[in-house]
Motif scaffolding. Structure first.
Motif, mmCIF file in Angstrom:
data_model
loop_
_atom_site.group_PDB
_atom_site.id
_atom_site.type_symbol
_atom_site.label_atom_id
_atom_site.label_comp_id
_atom_site.label_asym_id
_atom_site.label_seq_id
_atom_site.Cartn_x
_atom_site.Cartn_y
_atom_site.Cartn_z
ATOM 1 N N GLY A 1 73.802 130.378 97.170
ATOM 2 C CA GLY A 1 72.973 131.131 98.105
ATOM 3 C C GLY A 1 72.316 132.334 97.452
ATOM 4 N N GLU A 2 73.053 133.008 96.573
ATOM 5 C CA GLU A 2 72.476 134.164 95.869
ATOM 6 C C GLU A 2 71.361 133.726 94.932
ATOM 7 O OE1 GLU A 2 76.613 136.775 95.947
ATOM 8 O OE2 GLU A 2 76.079 135.595 94.175
ATOM 9 N N ILE B 1 65.159 129.340 109.932
ATOM 10 C CA ILE B 1 63.902 129.316 109.186
ATOM 11 C C ILE B 1 62.864 128.467 109.913
ATOM 12 C CG2 ILE B 1 62.839 128.458 107.057
ATOM 13 C CD1 ILE B 1 65.297 129.391 105.559
ATOM 14 N N ALA B 2 63.305 127.326 110.460
ATOM 15 C CA ALA B 2 62.370 126.434 111.150
ATOM 16 C C ALA B 2 61.703 127.130 112.333
ATOM 17 C CB ALA B 2 63.099 125.174 111.604
ATOM 18 N N ILE C 1 72.613 129.286 101.981
ATOM 19 C CA ILE C 1 72.540 130.527 102.740
ATOM 20 C C ILE C 1 72.599 130.206 104.230
ATOM 21 C CG2 ILE C 1 71.194 131.696 100.969
ATOM 22 C CD1 ILE C 1 68.742 131.253 102.666
ATOM 23 N N GLY C 2 72.718 131.228 105.037
ATOM 24 C CA GLY C 2 72.769 131.040 106.480
ATOM 25 C C GLY C 2 72.816 132.378 107.176
ATOM 26 N N GLY C 3 73.104 132.356 108.480
ATOM 27 C CA GLY C 3 73.266 133.592 109.234
ATOM 28 C C GLY C 3 72.029 134.459 109.263
ATOM 29 N N MET C 4 72.249 135.780 109.253
ATOM 30 C CA MET C 4 71.148 136.732 109.324
ATOM 31 C C MET C 4 70.254 136.650 108.096
ATOM 32 S SD MET C 4 71.370 138.000 112.236
ATOM 33 C CE MET C 4 70.056 139.215 111.994
ATOM 34 N N THR C 5 70.840 136.285 106.951
ATOM 35 C CA THR C 5 70.020 136.144 105.744
ATOM 36 C C THR C 5 68.972 135.056 105.932
ATOM 37 O OG1 THR C 5 71.865 136.850 104.354
ATOM 38 C CG2 THR C 5 70.067 135.685 103.276
ATOM 39 N N ALA C 6 69.354 133.966 106.591
ATOM 40 C CA ALA C 6 68.390 132.898 106.860
ATOM 41 C C ALA C 6 67.270 133.406 107.756
ATOM 42 C CB ALA C 6 69.096 131.711 107.500
ATOM 43 N N ASN C 7 67.606 134.259 108.756
ATOM 44 C CA ASN C 7 66.574 134.855 109.599
ATOM 45 C C ASN C 7 65.596 135.679 108.767
ATOM 46 O OD1 ASN C 7 67.222 133.896 112.169
ATOM 47 N ND2 ASN C 7 68.868 135.390 112.407
#
Length: 547
Positions: free
Chosen positions: A437-438, A498-499, A468-474
């Protein structure tokens, strides 16, 4: 929110992608729009097929594996609009439009076309490098390879270093060519004189025999036929005799069947003509074989064996496995002889040229080093800020410069990215400390901050959000939406965060009917987008929270 970019018209973009007989696609056309286009679907549905097709149109290797089962050709075709295309590629555009296509055949070369005119693969790659920028999971993993760090940093510096690198490249190639010549001349000595004599003897010896691979193939074929001549002669003679007897027997059988039909109440059908016709065909084959045998009997097998024996002796003599290798040895010896027979007076002049060339290339390499050092702090600053925006507030990032002992194609610098995602932890080479993810976030950060990466009107991401996921994905979804205001984005993603940011949502589905599996792709309307987001997130309640 999705749709923010709809009022902003991007005049350069991918309009349509047409796939026919490609992998699991029978016939499909996709009309893309400006802004942020996202592609989703179940795992294994074929989302990356679109990306692979675009990669192929950009010049990636094409193979028969792209062809739909039981078909002989696959077609990939895309239409682009590019306002004011760069001068270097404008000749391929008609009214600011470019249609690029590749037809992949079984057992035939791939046909590459730009605006329906055939072009080489090199030309296709050169033109498409100005049209599309594609980053896949492979590119993300490539970030771990230190050899790629220099190119990313140089993209950030921009035009100044591009011009200087072009100058250095020419000087470096000239230096290498001169060095190779001088090294060759420095080896001349009495040993070289002896080698000249040996090479000359080898060349004359092989030339005297006038060998050719075609002659050897023909001799081996004739030898094989002659070795089986006696058995063939007996078989053909017996076959012709058997056919004659068979014809006579068929005549008697025909007479007896006719008589039987005359006195019997039942009629018996017997097609003597077809049987005779089949025997006649076999008889003609046997006669052709006999003519071939007569020709072979006129050949002197001793001459063939003697010539093949000479060829074998020369293979043994010069320690090669084939006549082709022997002739290649002769040609290589001729080239080497030509090189070492150069006038030795060239050596002094070339040595002086080499010294001058070396001084020039070192001076330009020093300029490259100074320019890179000048932009080092700025690159570290903007890249780190971008990483923090992507959910790594405690990250640290820097460039490590090392001076090389020798020059290479990019100068005399070795550059590597040092990174740490955690506070109070020392920075280390990125491949040792960054998670998947990083890596995705670092890669996206570098794409944003490097000037050269987003000059193309179309930017394609294949699951750059992996790991990655969560707020980072936002945050990444918002960043991609912001980027799409200046370039057209096409992205494959598994993440609803993301979608949801896309201006246009496409979904890939795979169906099986009558034993055939096919992939199709459709643009979703507003209601269907909501349903797809629910599927991606796994439930109505969670889906309502991300809309």
């Amino acid at each position: 929110m999705p749709g923010e970019n709809l009022g902003f018209i991007i005049t350069s973009m991918l309009e349509c992608l047409h796939l026919k007989n490609v992998v699991l696609v029978k016939d499909m056309s996709i009309d893309f729009k400006s802004g942020f286009n996202v592609i989703t679907g179940e795992t294994g549905a074929g989302k990356s097929l679109v990306i692979k097709s675009l990669e192929c149109l950009a010049g990636a290797m094409a193979s028969e594996s792209y062809i739909y089962p039981n078909e002989t050709m696959a077609l990939m075709e895309a239409t682009f609009v590019l306002k004011n295309p760069p001068a270097g590629i404008s000749e391929f555009f008609t009214d600011d439009r470019l249609t690029v296509s590749r037809r992949i055949y079984k057992d035939r070369p791939t046909v590459n076309k730009l605006n329906f005119e055939s072009v080489s693969l090199k030309t296709l790659k050169d033109v498409m490098s100005h049209v599309m920028f594609i980053t896949t999971q492979h590119h993300v993993l490539a970030l771990m390879d230190q050899s790629n760090h220099m190119a990313l940093f140089d993209q950030f510096i921009g035009n100044d270093i591009t011009v200087l690198k072009a100058k250095y490249s020419l000087q470096y190639k000239e230096y290498l060519a001169l060095k190779q010549q001088v090294d060759g001349l420095n080896g001349q000595s009495q040993a070289l004189t002896n080698e000249i004599n040996e090479l000359s003897v080898l060349i004359d010896d092989i030339d005297a025999q006038q060998f050719s691979v075609e002659e050897e193939d023909e001799l081996l074929m004739q030898q094989k036929k002659c070795q089986a001549l006696h058995e063939r002669r007996e078989l053909v003679g017996a076959l012709i005799s058997d056919i004659s007897n068979a014809k006579e027997c068929l005549h008697y059988v025909d007479q007896r069947v006719t008589k039987l039909n005359e006195i019997s109440q039942k009629k018996h059908y017997y097609d003597a003509l077809s049987a005779l016709d089949a025997l006649e065909q076999i008889n003609q084959t046997a006669l052709n074989e006999r003519m071939d045998i007569e020709y072979l009997e006129s050949i002197d097998i001793d001459d063939i064996n003697q010539r093949l024996a000479i060829m074998f002796q020369y293979k043994v003599k010069y320690c090669v496995n084939s006549l082709a290798a022997l002739l290649e040895l002769r040609d290589h010896s001729q080239q080497k002889l030509g090189m070492i027979n150069q006038d030795s007076s060239e050596k002094d002049a070339l040595t002086k040229q080499l010294l001058t060339s070396y001084r020039n290339v070192v001076a330009t390499a020093s300029e490259l080093s100074a320019l890179r050092e000048k932009h080092r702090a700025a690159f570290e600053y903007v890249a780190l800020n971008q990483m923090k925006e992507l959910g790594m507030p405690d990250a640290t990032f820097s460039l490590e410069f090392d001076a090389l002992d020798t020059l290479n194609a990019t100068g005399q610098d070795a550059i590597s990215f040092l990174f740490s995602a955690n506070p109070n932890m020392p920075k280390k080479p990125i491949k040792k400390v960054a998670s998947g993810g990083e890596l995705s976030r670092v890669m996206l950060s570098l794409l944003v901050v490097t000037n050269g990466a987003l000059k193309q009107p179309l930017v394609v991401f294949d699951e750059i959000d992996v790991g990655i996921g969560g707020m980072t994905a936002n945050t990444i979804g918002t960043l991609l939406q912001k980027m799409s205001a200046e370039v057209q984005l096409v992205s494959v993603t598994h993440l609803p965060q993301i979608a949801r940011c896309a201006d246009h949502h496409f979904t890939i589905t795979k169906t099986t009917k009558d034993g055939q599996t096919c992939v199709s792709m459709n643009e979703l309307n507003k209601n269907d987008v909501s349903i797809e987001l629910q599927r991606m997130v796994g439930g109505d309640i969670v889906a309502s929270l991300i809309r």
